[in-house]
Design an enzyme around this catalytic site. Structure first.
Site, PDB file in Angstrom:
ATOM      1  N   GLY A 168       3.527  -1.110  -7.732  1.00 26.91           N
ATOM      2  CA  GLY A 168       4.183  -2.249  -7.117  1.00 26.91           C
ATOM      3  C   GLY A 168       4.466  -3.374  -8.100  1.00 26.91           C
ATOM      4  CB  THR A 169       2.512  -4.742 -10.950  1.00 21.54           C
ATOM      5  OG1 THR A 169       1.375  -5.101 -10.161  1.00 21.54           O
ATOM      6  CG2 THR A 169       2.725  -5.792 -12.032  1.00 21.54           C
ATOM      7  CG  ASN A 217      -1.844 -10.199  -1.374  1.00 22.15           C
ATOM      8  OD1 ASN A 217      -0.982 -11.057  -1.205  1.00 22.15           O
ATOM      9  ND2 ASN A 217      -2.713 -10.260  -2.359  1.00 22.15           N
ATOM     10  CD  GLN A 237      -1.464  -5.681   0.938  1.00 19.51           C
ATOM     11  OE1 GLN A 237      -2.156  -5.258   1.856  1.00 19.51           O
ATOM     12  NE2 GLN A 237      -1.840  -5.589  -0.319  1.00 19.51           N
ATOM     13  N   GLY A 257       2.251   3.097  -4.500  1.00 17.04           N
ATOM     14  CA  GLY A 257       1.772   4.377  -3.999  1.00 17.04           C
ATOM     15  C   GLY A 257       0.322   4.387  -3.565  1.00 17.04           C
ATOM     16  CG  HIS A 258      -2.835   1.772  -5.229  1.00 17.59           C
ATOM     17  ND1 HIS A 258      -1.849   1.040  -5.840  1.00 17.59           N
ATOM     18  CD2 HIS A 258      -3.734   0.876  -4.758  1.00 17.59           C
ATOM     19  CE1 HIS A 258      -2.133  -0.253  -5.732  1.00 17.59           C
ATOM     20  NE2 HIS A 258      -3.272  -0.375  -5.076  1.00 17.59           N
ATOM     21  CB  CYS A 266      -4.437  -8.175  -8.082  1.00 17.80           C
ATOM     22  SG  CYS A 266      -3.730  -6.721  -7.283  1.00 17.80           S
TER      23      CYS A 266
END
Length: 331
Positions: free
Chosen positions: A4-5, A90, A118, A139-140, A264
């Site tokens: 995502g980053t 998030n 999210q 993905g995670h 994060c």
């Protein structure tokens, strides 16, 4: 993408650069509660490329103020490079009025990027009825391997690349494609979307039970975020007089994992920028705990948390926040 980053960085930087080709458009409108994967590249562009970052205010529920966004656009819609708003926050779980924001952006022909990391798998996302320019997922969050992500761009929509060298993926992202990761991510998205309603209903029931029981056992707690429009697996409490870090460590000793903000930002000794943007005072901000329920969370685990959390709060309150108060007074 590799997550995502990267997807957010590619969208923010790529959109900004592409929008400078025919006319200088320095302004980037970003919600004040965005993930740092969006905020940081926007501020980087401010330092390196002449961008002007303007934060879109949110209300006390952590929801975008549409009137304020309209005012920011009205200052001069022709110099806005892009708008960036996350689908759901998030930290506090508040869901944004994405359809209204999309209509507003489209009406002024301003590209809109949405971080849906999210939201995917937890909320209904139907891009066939929303004219969205850019959307990022990781993905995670939905069971795919780590270091997989996705940037969805509207057909014909152009962004400048961040990586150069091979012109893969229609010249948007150079580099050899992670075929296995892409296949796994595709399957994970397919399953997450297919099971979204069932998954959300189960987590929402557990979440509502948790909020009800903790609010009863610790009556002076505050539930942060929008109580109605929020992620089904998100709860976020403030326990005034108790350090959020102390609660985290006390629960960790009992095998219960919570956080005091964004996952994060673990280890960052400062109040959440999300809570501060919502107008939460400093002492409630540093006494906050985020609890996220997921696919593997069971009712037994929620019941265990309901039993252990009030005692952790009481113990943390014995330590108090006197040090924090003294430091705040000095400042």
């Amino acid at each position: 993408t590799a997550g995502g980053t990267e997807a957010d960085n590619l969208a923010v930087k790529g959109l900004y650069w592409s929008r400078q080709k025919d006319k200088v458009r320095p302004r980037i409108l970003v919600s004040a509660i965005e993930h740092h994967a969006v905020l940081d590249p926007a501020h980087w562009l401010e330092k390196t490329s002449g961008a002007i970052v303007e934060l879109i205010p949110v209300n006390q529920k952590g929801v975008i103020d549409l009137d304020e966004l309209t005012k920011l656009i009205a200052k001069n819609e022709t110099d806005v490079a892009l708008i960036a708003v996350m689908w759901a926050n998030n930290e506090v779980g508040s869901v944004q009025p994405i359809e209204e924001i999309v209509k507003l952006a489209n009406a002024h022909q301003i590209p809109l990027h949405v971080d849906a990391v999210q939201a995917i798998g937890s909320l209904e996302i139907d891009l066939s009825r929303i004219n969205l320019d850019s959307l990022a997922i990781s993905g995670h969050k939905i069971g795919a391997p780590h270091a997989t992500g996705l940037l969805v761009l509207r057909n014909g929509f152009k962004v400048d690349p961040v990586l150069h060298g091979g012109n893969q993926e229609p010249e948007v992202r150079s580099g050899t494609i992670n075929t296995a990761g892409a296949a796994a991510l595709g399957l994970a998205v397919e399953l997450a979307v297919a099971k979204q309603a069932q998954h959300a209903a189960r987590l929402q029931a557990l979440r509502d039970k948790l909020i009800k029981e903790i609010s009863s056992l610790v009556p002076d707690c505050v539930v942060n975020g929008d109580l109605e429009n929020r992620l089904p697996g998100n709860t976020h409490f403030s326990f005034f007089g108790a350090s959020g870090d102390s609660i985290l460590m006390l629960l960790d000793q009992q095998g219960i994992e919570v956080s005091t903000g964004s996952a994060c930002s673990a280890g960052v000794a400062q109040p959440s920028h999300v809570l501060m943007a919502m107008g939460v005072d400093l002492f409630h901000a540093i006494s906050s705990v985020r609890i996220t329920l997921g696919t593997s969370t069971t009712e037994t685990e929620v019941n265990q948390l309901i039993t252990k959390l009030p005692q952790a709060v009481a113990t943390a309150r014995l330590a108090g926040l006197n040090v924090g108060k003294k430091e705040a007074v000095k400042e």
